[in-house]
Write a protein that holds these residues in place. Structure first.
Motif, mmCIF file in Angstrom:
data_model
loop_
_atom_site.group_PDB
_atom_site.id
_atom_site.type_symbol
_atom_site.label_atom_id
_atom_site.label_comp_id
_atom_site.label_asym_id
_atom_site.label_seq_id
_atom_site.Cartn_x
_atom_site.Cartn_y
_atom_site.Cartn_z
ATOM 1 N N ALA A 86 0.844 -1.194 0.000
ATOM 2 C CA ALA A 86 0.000 0.000 0.000
ATOM 3 C C ALA A 86 0.881 1.245 0.000
ATOM 4 O O ALA A 86 1.679 1.465 0.920
ATOM 5 N N ALA A 87 0.742 2.040 -1.062
ATOM 6 C CA ALA A 87 1.622 3.202 -1.256
ATOM 7 C C ALA A 87 1.153 3.926 -2.515
ATOM 8 O O ALA A 87 0.202 3.507 -3.170
ATOM 9 N N GLU A 88 1.864 4.988 -2.876
ATOM 10 C CA GLU A 88 1.602 5.651 -4.136
ATOM 11 C C GLU A 88 2.718 5.300 -5.114
ATOM 12 O O GLU A 88 3.895 5.276 -4.734
ATOM 13 N N TYR A 89 2.338 5.033 -6.348
ATOM 14 C CA TYR A 89 3.273 4.574 -7.368
ATOM 15 C C TYR A 89 3.304 5.573 -8.516
ATOM 16 O O TYR A 89 2.251 6.031 -8.982
ATOM 17 N N PHE A 90 4.524 5.882 -8.955
ATOM 18 C CA PHE A 90 4.710 6.851 -10.027
ATOM 19 C C PHE A 90 5.418 6.207 -11.206
ATOM 20 O O PHE A 90 6.486 5.602 -11.056
ATOM 21 N N CYS A 91 4.822 6.380 -12.383
ATOM 22 C CA CYS A 91 5.462 5.994 -13.632
ATOM 23 C C CYS A 91 6.218 7.213 -14.144
ATOM 24 O O CYS A 91 5.690 8.341 -14.100
ATOM 25 N N VAL A 92 7.419 6.999 -14.633
ATOM 26 C CA VAL A 92 8.296 8.111 -15.000
ATOM 27 C C VAL A 92 8.951 7.816 -16.347
ATOM 28 O O VAL A 92 9.397 6.688 -16.583
ATOM 29 N N VAL A 93 9.023 8.824 -17.196
ATOM 30 C CA VAL A 93 9.657 8.651 -18.505
ATOM 31 C C VAL A 93 10.794 9.644 -18.659
ATOM 32 O O VAL A 93 10.756 10.755 -18.127
ATOM 33 N N SER A 94 11.808 9.211 -19.363
ATOM 34 C CA SER A 94 12.918 10.100 -19.683
ATOM 35 C C SER A 94 13.411 9.737 -21.074
ATOM 36 O O SER A 94 13.525 8.554 -21.389
ATOM 37 N N ASP A 95 13.668 10.733 -21.891
ATOM 38 C CA ASP A 95 14.304 10.437 -23.177
ATOM 39 C C ASP A 95 15.356 11.497 -23.464
ATOM 40 O O ASP A 95 15.405 12.534 -22.812
#
Lengths: 114, 114
Positions: A86-95
């Motif tokens: 149980a937590a907050e999840y972040f998707c992250v992109v870098s190019d």
């Protein structure tokens, strides 16, 4: 330009059932993709990352994600949820076109119920 | 845990006053970042540094300035605090460019501007 969309702001699962957190991205270049987790009142911690090697990426605590270029997706999964997930999840992109910068999704709050 | 500390951890201030937040690292990493976290926005980059005295703007830099006179310290200054700058501020570091490398996050500073 790069962007990322997390399709669900909240996900609720029962302990022991599978977890699916959805992420779609947009990138002008070959992207790197990350999932970070944030527990309450804590900083962010890296779960896993994709950087153009194997498309199925395994991370910590039993999480994994699959890079699907044709669908521009990078969904996070776990076979069996635990209360500690149980937590907050972040998707992250870098190019490379984004320079020395990451673009974060708005987060998915995962709730795990008994 | 990566050696990153932020000070203060909590601060309440009044509109119009200057505020400085400090990030200190013991990892000797080249890159340092300041983010703000607001509900519904994920993390947004304010400023970053790619070396001593080398800094650049992020996507939400208006009203903020930074300085890095030593490898280990990265200061964020709100020149004249406004209520819209009430947020949680995170410092992060990375050994090299974030295109494929993990960022390590500090514990955060909760700032309230009245």
């Amino acid at each position: 330009a790069q962007s990322v969309t997390q399709l669900d702001s909240h996900v609720s699962v029962s302990e022991g059932t599978p977890v699916l957190l959805r992420c779609n991205y947009s990138s002008s270049y070959s992207p790197s993709l990350f999932w970070y987790v944030q527990h309450p009142n804590k900083g962010l911690q890296l779960l896993l990352k994709y950087t153009s090697a194997a498309t199925l990426v395994k991370g910590i605590n039993g999480f994994e994600a699959e890079f699907k270029k044709s669908e521009t997706s990078f969904h996070l999964t776990k076979p069996s949820a635990h209360m500690s997930d149980a937590a907050e999840y972040f998707c992250v992109v870098s190019d490379r076109g984004g320079g020395n910068k990451l673009t974060f999704g708005t987060g998915t709050q995962l709730k795990v119920e008994l | 845990d990566a050696g990153i500390t932020q000070s203060p951890r909590h601060k309440v201030t009044e509109t119009g006053t200057p505020v400085t937040l400090r990030c200190h690292q013991t990892e000797n990493h080249r890159y340092m970042y300041w983010y703000r976290q607001d509900p519904g926005h994920g993390l947004r980059l304010i400023h970053y540094s790619y070396g001593v005295k080398d800094t650049d703007k992020g996507e939400v830099s208006d009203g903020y300035s930074v300085s890095r006179s030593k490898t280990e310290d990265f200061l964020l200054t709100l020149e004249s605090a406004t209520s819209s700058q009430t947020s949680v501020y995170f410092c992060a570091i990375s050994e090299s460019d974030p295109w494929s490398n993990e960022q390590f996050f500090g514990p955060g500073t909760r700032l309230t501007v009245l």
